[in-house]
Design an enzyme around this catalytic site. Structure first.
Site: not given
Ligand code: PMT
Length: 226
Positions: A26-29, A95
């Site tokens: 995943s990512n930090a959004s 994102a």
């Protein structure tokens, strides 16, 4: 006002791509940019839909507009495609993960000695898919599409490249290396680029204020279309 007659579809937050039953990419959004845009849209548009990946439930509690929760990039793509209509504006602040594991293990991947190699495969590009749908479907010919670009280097060049490659009406560049911009913060520093390469540079401001400025720009573009 042009937005009064529009259905605004905003996406926000990350997507998750599972490796096994307990791990994901995943990512930090945080979803804050998308939520601020959906809040601002609700005050101006005929209808607002917020399609979001996994975000803090507290951030979206009691929202007065329609929420659609998704997990993966493919899920986001199908929610976006089924929400689009003739009077839509799409703002892609999400994102989405560009890649997913080639295979999802049915059981937890065990730790072994040495390196672990994970093979990834490309996810669909949502904006490119929407651009193709718009091209092939006359009922979507008025669709206005705004993208975001989260960049760390060659920011302007990369944002303009995405504007063209994804056939967008405008793109909001955030240089995520700058203090107070990008992922998770309550503020952002955005430069908006249009098809004719003109731009509007916004100073650092809250994501709520940036959303109003972005909607002002969309409104102006729609009005210039007549
Ligand atoms: O959620 P916050 O914590 O508030 O952070 C906000 C944000 C930094 C996530 C947001 O402002 C932002 O920049 N969103 C876009 C992040 C991103 O994925 O950028 P990108 O350059 O990888 O993608 C370009 C555009 O294509 C984006 O509009 C993205 O939504 C879209 N995209 C990306 C991948 C994909 N498979 N399909 C897409 O349509």
């Amino acid at each position: 006002m042009a937005l009064k007659n529009k259905k605004i579809i905003v996406t926000g937050g990350p997507t998750r791509e599972w490796l096994d039953p307990v791990r994901y990419i995943s990512n930090a959004s945080s979803g804050k940019m998308g939520i601020a845009l959906a809040d601002a849209s609700f005050r101006r548009a005929k209808e607002t839909i917020f399609i979001h990946g996994p975000v803090d439930r507290g951030l979206i509690a009691d929202k007065p507009y329609k929420l659609i929760s998704v997990e993966t990039t493919e899920g986001l793509l199908s929610a976006v495609l089924s929400s689009l209509g003739p009077d839509s504006v799409l703002i892609m602040a999400a994102a989405p993960a560009d890649y997913k594991p080639l295979e999802k293990s049915a059981v937890k991947i065990k730790k072994t000695d040495g390196n672990l190699v994970i093979r990834l495969t490309e996810n669909p590009d949502i904006l490119k898919t929407v651009a193709i749908a718009k091209e092939n479907n006359s009922s979507l010919s008025d669709l206005f599409i705004a993208g975001f670009a989260a960049e760390t280097d060659n920011t302007e060049h990369n944002a303009l490249k995405k504007l063209r490659a994804k056939n967008l009406d405008m793109i909001c560049l955030n240089d995520v290396t700058r203090e107070g911009a990008g992922f998770s913060s309550d503020s952002n520093i955005i430069t908006i680029f249009f098809r004719d390469r003109s731009k509007v540079e916004l100073p650092i401001m809250s994501k709520a204020d940036a959303s109003e400025q972005i909607l002002n720009c969309i409104e102006k573009e729609l009005q210039s279309r007549g």
